[in-house]
Every structure is written in structure tokens, then in C-alpha cells.
Design a protein around this motif. Structure first.
Motif, PDB file in Angstrom:
ATOM      1  N   ALA A 265       2.837   4.186  -6.700  1.00 42.79           N
ATOM      2  CA  ALA A 265       1.475   4.446  -8.510  1.00 42.79           C
ATOM      3  C   ALA A 265       0.283   4.774  -7.163  1.00 42.79           C
ATOM      4  O   ALA A 265       0.301   4.292  -6.564  1.00 42.79           O
ATOM      5  CB  ALA A 265       2.262   3.156  -9.096  1.00 42.79           C
ATOM      6  N   MET A 266      -0.392   4.924  -8.740  1.00 46.67           N
ATOM      7  CA  MET A 266      -1.936   6.049  -7.859  1.00 46.67           C
ATOM      8  C   MET A 266      -2.706   4.168  -7.533  1.00 46.67           C
ATOM      9  O   MET A 266      -3.514   4.276  -6.960  1.00 46.67           O
ATOM     10  CB  MET A 266      -2.435   6.208  -9.393  1.00 46.67           C
ATOM     11  CG  MET A 266      -3.639   6.499  -9.567  1.00 46.67           C
ATOM     12  SD  MET A 266      -4.206   7.604 -10.504  1.00 46.67           S
ATOM     13  CE  MET A 266      -6.419   7.380 -10.661  1.00 46.67           C
ATOM     14  N   ALA A 267      -1.947   2.942  -8.433  1.00 46.37           N
ATOM     15  CA  ALA A 267      -3.168   1.890  -7.787  1.00 46.37           C
ATOM     16  C   ALA A 267      -2.685   1.491  -6.548  1.00 46.37           C
ATOM     17  O   ALA A 267      -3.946   0.474  -6.360  1.00 46.37           O
ATOM     18  CB  ALA A 267      -2.166   0.782  -9.120  1.00 46.37           C
ATOM     19  N   PHE A 268      -1.870   2.178  -5.858  1.00 48.63           N
ATOM     20  CA  PHE A 268      -1.637   1.979  -4.517  1.00 48.63           C
ATOM     21  C   PHE A 268      -2.328   2.316  -3.886  1.00 48.63           C
ATOM     22  O   PHE A 268      -3.169   1.598  -2.985  1.00 48.63           O
ATOM     23  CB  PHE A 268      -0.132   1.559  -3.885  1.00 48.63           C
ATOM     24  CG  PHE A 268       0.852   1.018  -4.007  1.00 48.63           C
ATOM     25  CD1 PHE A 268       1.283  -0.162  -3.290  1.00 48.63           C
ATOM     26  CD2 PHE A 268       1.959   1.457  -4.295  1.00 48.63           C
ATOM     27  CE1 PHE A 268       2.156  -1.096  -4.088  1.00 48.63           C
ATOM     28  CE2 PHE A 268       2.559   0.183  -5.652  1.00 48.63           C
ATOM     29  CZ  PHE A 268       2.748  -0.187  -4.914  1.00 48.63           C
ATOM     30  N   GLY A 269      -3.713   3.330  -4.591  1.00 48.22           N
ATOM     31  CA  GLY A 269      -4.427   3.774  -3.653  1.00 48.22           C
ATOM     32  C   GLY A 269      -6.294   3.726  -4.447  1.00 48.22           C
ATOM     33  O   GLY A 269      -6.964   2.897  -3.725  1.00 48.22           O
ATOM     34  N   MET A 270      -5.705   4.071  -5.293  1.00 46.14           N
ATOM     35  CA  MET A 270      -7.334   3.598  -5.910  1.00 46.14           C
ATOM     36  C   MET A 270      -7.680   2.321  -6.270  1.00 46.14           C
ATOM     37  O   MET A 270      -8.549   1.821  -7.155  1.00 46.14           O
ATOM     38  CB  MET A 270      -6.972   4.629  -7.661  1.00 46.14           C
ATOM     39  CG  MET A 270      -6.523   5.869  -6.860  1.00 46.14           C
ATOM     40  SD  MET A 270      -8.803   6.109  -6.799  1.00 46.14           S
ATOM     41  CE  MET A 270      -9.496   8.037  -6.470  1.00 46.14           C
ATOM     42  N   GLY A 271      -6.482   1.477  -6.387  1.00 45.25           N
ATOM     43  CA  GLY A 271      -6.957   0.498  -5.990  1.00 45.25           C
ATOM     44  C   GLY A 271      -7.106  -0.523  -4.844  1.00 45.25           C
ATOM     45  O   GLY A 271      -8.258  -1.707  -4.809  1.00 45.25           O
ATOM     46  N   SER A 272      -7.742   0.382  -4.207  1.00 50.80           N
ATOM     47  CA  SER A 272      -8.345   0.150  -2.832  1.00 50.80           C
ATOM     48  C   SER A 272     -10.435   0.260  -3.115  1.00 50.80           C
ATOM     49  O   SER A 272     -11.025   0.485  -3.843  1.00 50.80           O
ATOM     50  CB  SER A 272      -8.308   1.290  -1.802  1.00 50.80           C
ATOM     51  OG  SER A 272      -7.165   1.701  -1.814  1.00 50.80           O
ATOM     52  N   CYS A 273     -10.810  -0.758  -2.522  1.00 48.20           N
ATOM     53  CA  CYS A 273     -11.918  -0.578  -2.422  1.00 48.20           C
ATOM     54  C   CYS A 273     -13.009  -0.428  -1.188  1.00 48.20           C
ATOM     55  O   CYS A 273     -12.414  -0.245  -0.220  1.00 48.20           O
ATOM     56  CB  CYS A 273     -12.513  -2.373  -2.658  1.00 48.20           C
ATOM     57  SG  CYS A 273     -11.620  -3.088  -3.578  1.00 48.20           S
ATOM     58  N   CYS A 274     -14.541   0.663  -1.828  1.00 46.96           N
ATOM     59  CA  CYS A 274     -14.969   1.124  -0.781  1.00 46.96           C
ATOM     60  C   CYS A 274     -16.377   1.221  -0.298  1.00 46.96           C
ATOM     61  O   CYS A 274     -16.871  -0.034  -1.720  1.00 46.96           O
ATOM     62  CB  CYS A 274     -14.329   2.782  -0.571  1.00 46.96           C
ATOM     63  SG  CYS A 274     -15.139   3.479  -2.490  1.00 46.96           S
ATOM     64  N   LEU A 275     -17.131   1.703   0.314  1.00 45.88           N
ATOM     65  CA  LEU A 275     -18.764   1.557   0.307  1.00 45.88           C
ATOM     66  C   LEU A 275     -18.548   3.037   0.207  1.00 45.88           C
ATOM     67  O   LEU A 275     -18.608   3.862   1.352  1.00 45.88           O
ATOM     68  CB  LEU A 275     -19.476   0.881   1.599  1.00 45.88           C
ATOM     69  CG  LEU A 275     -20.804   0.380   2.162  1.00 45.88           C
ATOM     70  CD1 LEU A 275     -21.566  -0.188   0.255  1.00 45.88           C
ATOM     71  CD2 LEU A 275     -21.016   0.212   3.087  1.00 45.88           C
TER      72      LEU A 275
END
Ligand code: ADP
Ligand code: MG
Ligand code: MG
Ligand code: MG
Ligand code: MG
Ligand code: MG
Length: 696
Positions: A265-275
């Protein structure tokens, strides 16, 4: 963030029919911006960072640590805090039915929603200026953001800056409140639809990506084989007997191979935090230059900031989030992927819409045709229209490449009339091309210039580190402009580097292609990509490049230590020595220089291995935890203590305390003796007896 527009989001079959119209209107809007803003000059060298947080619920005694899904309530609390509002805080757009507010120009930070309903994003109230002293405001501002965020949460909630939640998608409860997995949008085995921001844009994005693909996304990351990890390893959380959705067949049809942690699911990727860091250039030419020159630095900074060793409760055999996000939003069909002959789709597409960049765009005469991507896919009709509209070949190629994608979320209401004073259709395509660099044209309404966004870095555990990496990138950017540096390598080598950055401890163990001599030698314009008049519809210019060194002698494989710190034997002087000589060439007061030195020292030591990446620190933490059985499993007890350690770091940092006194496993090697120097040989100059080897 993109606009949270009001309207009826089209389901994929309808959206697909309107895709062409969105692209057509998008390039009309782009040409409008281009014609209005291409001659814009003397914009200020502003910049701004974006910090993303996970919101967790944690108590010392409760073993369960959970993702809090209260994003909307927290944003509301921030938006309705009248004390903060006086100073221009805090939230630009809250609900579906509220128009996005004017950009904030206050002194207090701005909070934004993000894809995950357990996420927050915060930016400074206004972009940072060019002055060196302002660089010292970044870290306190980041600390203020964390403090304000925390003050608008429940006492058991914390904003933390880990890239991913270690047990997202694990069996049992991992969110608060609890929702059972599987819903019509994501159709995931592991996460509920409620994991995503409920604003219609986000579930539609996830659903339409899945729908376009014809199956769920496949986010498979190799498991880290520890001494007690079986071989082959079969992801024990995958259910191959589920029959809720047609998509449950995916797992029976090979979506979950052995030795991979399987996510769907998308949440596994777009649920990641970045700078992320956005720079405004003084004009479009400078913007195009920065875009190209920062691009080869992307994989280097990704490896240096590595912070993502755990997925779905298992140690992964990669250190960074990048490819997982790429797969989590990969909307390509089997035809586009090359699994079936082309019949309905227009072309094979080598990369996900979230991927490293495939274009260089600068008018720099040092840009040789050989650096370009020979496999670049473009939409020749779009390119022809852009060229007809007055755009030069190279930039038209760039946008014609972005515009090979379909828009995923389309609001019916937006298709009634084309408004050339808006950029919504252009942004629809532009902002769902998640490449590691983004070239941002001026928005329609504001007095903003051409901007370039640097997007690969992983979020760091502390604000000290996040400030350090932000400031470092600012200094590198200034050095690029001041010394007219040349980091060009063939863009395919940047792709290779991006893959290499995923390896465990890539920062120490991998080598990366990098240009040996960054100093300027500008050939005559006639022989370069930009001077070329190539045929419309072809992605590649037709003339040969400038004579000079053979391309493959311009670059070589280097360690990150060599790239960052230089080496006595290699040709490349090192990014930090370059930044130092830039700082020597300008007037910086002693205090500022000293503070900058603490940031450069962190980066330098990360590159040399004297300090650990967050990924290494987390691995060591897990490895040393009494509950860890060396079987790759990161259970609830370990997760609880890891999150507890991260929260403790944040609290100590907020209190201005000495990290050395923490006694948290491995912490000294993560953060180092960073407060030493600067004239005060205070307590921070010493690790206070917590020896580095606890981390090993
Ligand atoms: P997005 O999510 O689309 O990348 P955000 O608005 O979240 O955009 O963040 C963009 C960053 O750019 C923020 O740090 C902001 O302060 C900064 N910024 C805003 N205006 C400018 C500008 N004119 N030049 C440079 N940076 C800017
Ligand atoms: Mg943002
Ligand atoms: Mg955004
Ligand atoms: Mg964001
Ligand atoms: Mg951004
Ligand atoms: Mg050990």
C-alpha cells in the motif's frame, strides 16, 4: 504542499478519459508562467526547509507504542490557537471546504497536513534569507516547531523525526485509534484505509494508482539476514488465503517473494518522513544551473542521511526509504513496465513517477550531450507545443518528460473552464512527479521566483542534525554559484548511485560515481546541448558534444568520505574543503563560523564513519536489545524502547541538555562531540564517560 482543492474526485476510469485535457491545459498554464516569468531577474536567494514528523503515542509503562491518527485534530488545535495566530502561526489549509490561505509570512512556523494521517509537516513562517547569521536561526526554529507541535498534542503524543514507524503494517494494533486492515481504497492486507489523510485527494491518489496499475502496489524490500533468520525467509505476516478483494490474488500470484518484506500500500512509502530544501534562484538560468548541479549530490546526501533500516517489524537489508516510496506510488501498467506488449498504453516507462531525475536542464555550456539519458521518454506532442510556445528545446524536453504521466487525482469541477491565471493543471502533473530534484516555476499569484527543490534527504532524529544537513546544502549551493562548480556526470550514473545509496552502511561501504574536477572550464556554447537545434519530438540533441576529456575519464568511483572530506591522493578536493574555502572567501563573523563548523563537523564525521548514521544507530540499538533474537524481528518491546529513546533524545535536546549524559545506547556515536569547539570547552566537549563502544 499542493492545493487541497474542493470538488468531486474522479474515479480512475473517468479520470483516465480526462487525462489528456488536464495535460493540454497544464502545458497552456505552463507556457503562461514561462512567458510571464522567464525574464524575471534579481530574485532574492531565499531558501526554506520542510521537516516531516510521525506522531506517536507513547508512555513509559505501556508496552504498545502506536501511530496517532489525530493529524486533523492537531492541525485544528494549531489553527485555532489565537495566541499563536497573532504571530502568524500556523496552518495554511485545514479542511476540504476551506480555501488554501495566503502563504504565511509570519515569524512562527507553518504546519501542513501530509499523506499519512499520523504525519505532520512544518516549515519556517517565511523563507530564510541570504545572510549568514540567519543560518543560525534554523536550528532554534526547528526546535520551536517541535515544541509548538508537542504543545498541541495529547500528553502521550509526540512528534518524532524517524523516517518510518518500525511496526507500521505489523499484525495487531499499530494505530490509535485502531482500525482493522483492508478497505476499499487501499485494499491492503496490512493497513486500514484510515491510515491515510481522509482528505479526498489522498485516498483517491492511493486508489487510482492501484486502479491504474491493475493490482496493488508491491513494496518489497529485502530482509536483513541475521544469524537466526531462516533462509529462505518467508514473510510470516503475508496472508495467501485472503479473499476480501480481487487484489488479494496478488499475494497468490507472486507479489510476495521469499526473502522480501512484503508491503502492498501507498502508506508504506508515502508514510515516510524526509527533509527537503527549496532554493530560490536569482533568475531562471541560475535555477536551471542549480537543478543540474545539485542532482548528482542527491544519492550522496541520501546515503549520508540514511535512517530507514526497519519495515513492518523486520530489519531490512537496505538503509534508506527511497525505493520503497518509489514502489509505493508506482502507477505503471504491465504494458508500461514491459511485462506485456504495448497495446493500450503509449510507451514503456523505465521508472516510477517517484524516482531519481532523468533530465538535466541547464543552459550551462559544460552540459555535454553524453550526460543526458539516452532512454528518456518524452511526449513529442507536448514538447512540440512547448517549443511552439517559445520554450527552448532542453526545458521543453524536461516538461515533456514529466508530462508522459497521467494525472491521478482530477476534480470534475476543475475541468469546466481553463483559468490561465492558475497553475492547478500544471501542478497536478508536476507535483506527482516525485523526483529527487524539482524545478519549481513561479506560482501564478505571488511574487516568487524560480525555485529548485532538493528532495532526497532522510529526516534525522534531532533538530541539530536536520539543521546541519539543511545548512550544509545551503553552503554547498552558495559554493556552487560562487565558484561556478561543475558536478556533471552522466545522469545514468546518478541513477546507479541512487541504487548504491540503498545498501546497508552505503555511506562507508559503497563507492559512488563522482566528477573528479569540479572547477570551471567552460567550452564554447556551439558544441553543447543547449546550443543545439534538435528535431522536435526527439529527446536527444543531435550534435556531438564538445571535445575534451573522454566522458568516462571525467569521473571515477569514490567513497563518500572522499566526496565529502576529500583525500590526499584523489583529484576531488572534497565538498567540505570546498565549502570551507567558500566561507574563507566571504565575510562571516566568528560566532557564525563557529556554529557552522559544528554542522560541518557532523557531516564530515558521518562521511568518515566516526559518527553513525541514524540507520546504523537504530540497527545497533535493535541488535543490543535484550528482546532481540537475531532473527530480524523488531517486536513491540524493542519498538517501544527505540521510540522511547528517540523521544528522550528530543526532550533532552529541547531542554538544551548535554547529549553525553543520556546514557542511551549508541547515542554518542550518532551525535558526536558536536558542541565542542566554539570557544566553550563546556560539558559538551566531552562525552562524559559514555564511551563510544556501547554502540558496537
Ligand atoms: P512543497 O511541499 O510544495 O515542497 P512547501 O510550501 O511545503 O512546498 O515548502 C516549501 C519550502 O520553500 C518552505 O520551507 C518555504 O519556506 C520555502 N519557500 C517559500 N517561498 C520561497 C521562496 N520564494 N524561495 C525559496 N523558498 C521558499
Ligand atoms: Mg511541503
Ligand atoms: Mg508537498
Ligand atoms: Mg511533505
Ligand atoms: Mg517539498
Ligand atoms: Mg551485538
Amino acid at each position: 504542499m499542493g492545493l487541497l482543492a474542493l470538488g468531486t474526485a474522479l474515479e480512475w476510469p473517468e479520470a483516465k478519459k480526462r487525462a489528456h485535457q488536464v495535460r493540454e491545459w497544464g502545458i497552456k498554464q505552463l507556457l503562461e508562467i514561462w512567458n510571464k516569468a522567464k525574464g524575471k531577474e534579481r530574485d532574492a536567494l531565499l531558501w526554506g526547509d520542510e521537516v516531516e514528523y510521525l506522531v506517536v503515542t507513547y508512555t513509559k509503562d505501556e508496552q504498545k507504542v502506536l501511530l496517532s491518527l489525530r493529524q486533523a485534530e492537531i492541525l485544528k488545535a494549531l489553527a485555532t490557537d489565537t495566541e499563536l495566530a497573532k504571530d502568524g502561526c500556523c496552518v495554511p489549509a485545514l479542511q476540504d471546504d476551506e480555501p488554501a490561505a495566503k502563504p504565511k509570512t509570519g515569524s512562527l512556523p507553518v504546519f501542513h497536513p501530509e499523506f499519512g494521517r499520523f504525519m505532520l509537516e512544518a516549515t519556517p513562517g517565511k523563507p530564510w534569507g541570504i545572510g549568514f547569521r540567519e543560518l543560525l536561526d534554523v536550528e532554534p526554529d526547528m526546535k520551536l516547531r517541535r515544541k509548538i507541535a508537542k504543545e498541541h498534542m495529547l500528553s502521550s503524543e509526540y512528534p518524532i523525526t524517524l523516517t518510518t514507524f518500525p511496526r507500521i503494517g505489523s499484525p495487531g494494533q499499530f494505530t490509535f485509534p485502531y482500525y482493522p486492515p483492508s478497505g476499499p481504497r487501499l485494499r491492503s492486507q496490512f493497513v486500514p484505509d484510515e491510515i491515510a489523510n481522509p482528505h479526498i485527494r489522498f485516498p483517491t491518489l492511493a486508489a487510482n494508482i492501484r486502479w491504474r496499475r491493475g493490482r496493488k502496489v508491491q513494496v518489497n524490500v529485502p530482509v536483513f539476514h541475521d544469524t537466526n533468520t531462516p533462509r529462505p525467509w518467508v514473510d510470516p505476516t503475508v496472508n495467501r488465503d485472503l479473499h476480501n478483494w480481487p487484489e488479494d490474488d496478488d499475494e497468490r500470484n507472486g507479489a510476495a517473494p521469499d526473502d522480501y518484506i512484503h508491503m502492498d500500500a501507498m502508506a508504506f512509502g508515502m508514510g515516510s518522513c524526509c527533509l527537503q530544501i527549496t532554493f530560490q534562484a536569482k533568475n531562471i538560468t541560475e535555477g536551471r544551473q542549480l537543478y543540474d548541479q545539485l542532482s548528482p549530490l542527491g544519492p550522496i546526501m541520501l546515503a549520508l542521511t540514511a535512517a530507514t533500516p526497519i519495515y513492518k517489524g523486520f530489519l531490512a537489508n537496505t538503509d534508506v526509504r527511497w525505493n520503497q516510496i518509489s514502489r509505493a506510488v508506482d502507477c505503471r501498467t504491465p504494458e508500461e513496465l514491459g511485462e506485456k506488449p504495448l497495446k493500450n498504453d503509449r510507451w514503456r516507462i523505465p521508472k516510477s513517477r517517484y524516482a531519481s531525475n532523468s533530465t538535466y536542464i541547464s543552459t550551462d555550456p559544460r552540459l555535454r550531450p553524453e550526460y543526458m539519458d539516452p532512454d528518456l521518454v518524452i511526449d513529442p506532442e507536448i514538447k512540440a507545443k512547448l517549443v511552439e510556445g517559445g520554450m527552448d528545446d532542453l526545458l521543453a524536453t524536461h516538461f515533456a518528460h514529466l508530462f508522459i504521466r497521467d494525472p491521478i487525482v482530477i476534480f470534475e469541477e476543475d475541468l469546466q473552464e481553463l483559468d490561465l491565471n492558475k497553475t492547478d493543471h500544471f501542478e497536478n502533473i508536476q507535483s506527482t512527479n516525485w523526483q529527487h530534484m524539482r524545478f519549481k516555476p513561479p506560482p501564478a499569484e505571488n511574487n516568487i521566483g524560480w525555485r529548485v527543490e532538493f528532495r532526497p534527504m532522510e529526516i534525522q532524529v534531532t533538530d541539530f542534525e536536520n539543521a546541519a544537513f539543511s545548512v550544509f546544502m545551503v553552503l554547498v549551493t552558495r559554493a556552487i554559484l560562487s565558484f561556478d562548480l561543475n558536478f556533471y556526470i552522466p545522469i545514468k550514473k546518478v541513477d546507479d548511485n541512487m541504487e548504491r545509496a540503498h545498501a546497508v552502511d552505503a555511506v562507508l561501504k559503497e563507492k559512488f560515481y563522482f566528477r573528479k574536477n569540479p572547477f570551471p572550464l567552460r567550452p564554447s556554447r556551439a558544441n553543447t546541448v543547449f546550443g543545439d537545434e534538435s528535431r522536435p519530438g526527439s529527446a536527444m540533441p543531435s550534435r556531438p558534444g564538445s571535445p575534451g576529456l573522454p566522458i568516462d575519464e571525467e569521473y571515477e568511483e569514490m567513497t563518500i568520505d572522499e566526496i565529502v572530506n576529500g583525500s590526499p591522493t584523489g583529484d576531488f578536493p572534497g565538498l567540505i574543503p570546498i565549502v570551507e574555502s567558500y566561507l574563507d572567501s566571504v565575510n562571516v563573523d566568528v560566532e557564525t563560523r563557529c556554529q557552522l563548523a559544528t554542522y560541518l563537523s557532523l557531516i564530515s564525521k558521518r562521511a568518515s564513519g566516526e559518527l553513525d548514521t541514524a540507520a546504523r544507530w537504530i540497527r545497533n540499538f535493535v541488535d543490543a536489545h535484550p528482546a532481540y533474537n537475531h532473527d530480524s524481528v523488531v517486536d513491540e518491546a524493542i519498538t517501544h524502547d527505540l521510540i522511547g529513546a528517540v523521544i528522550a533524545v528530543g526532550e533532552r535536546e529541547a531542554a538544551g541538555q548535554n547529549f553525553a549524559g543520556l546514557g542511551i545506547h549508541g547515542l554518542p556515536r550518532l551525535l558526536g562531540r558536536f558542541r565542542g569547539g566554539c570557544g566553550q570547552d563546556g560539558p559538551n566537549g566531552d562525552i562524559n564517560g559514555v564511551s563510544d563502544d556501547v554502540a558496537n
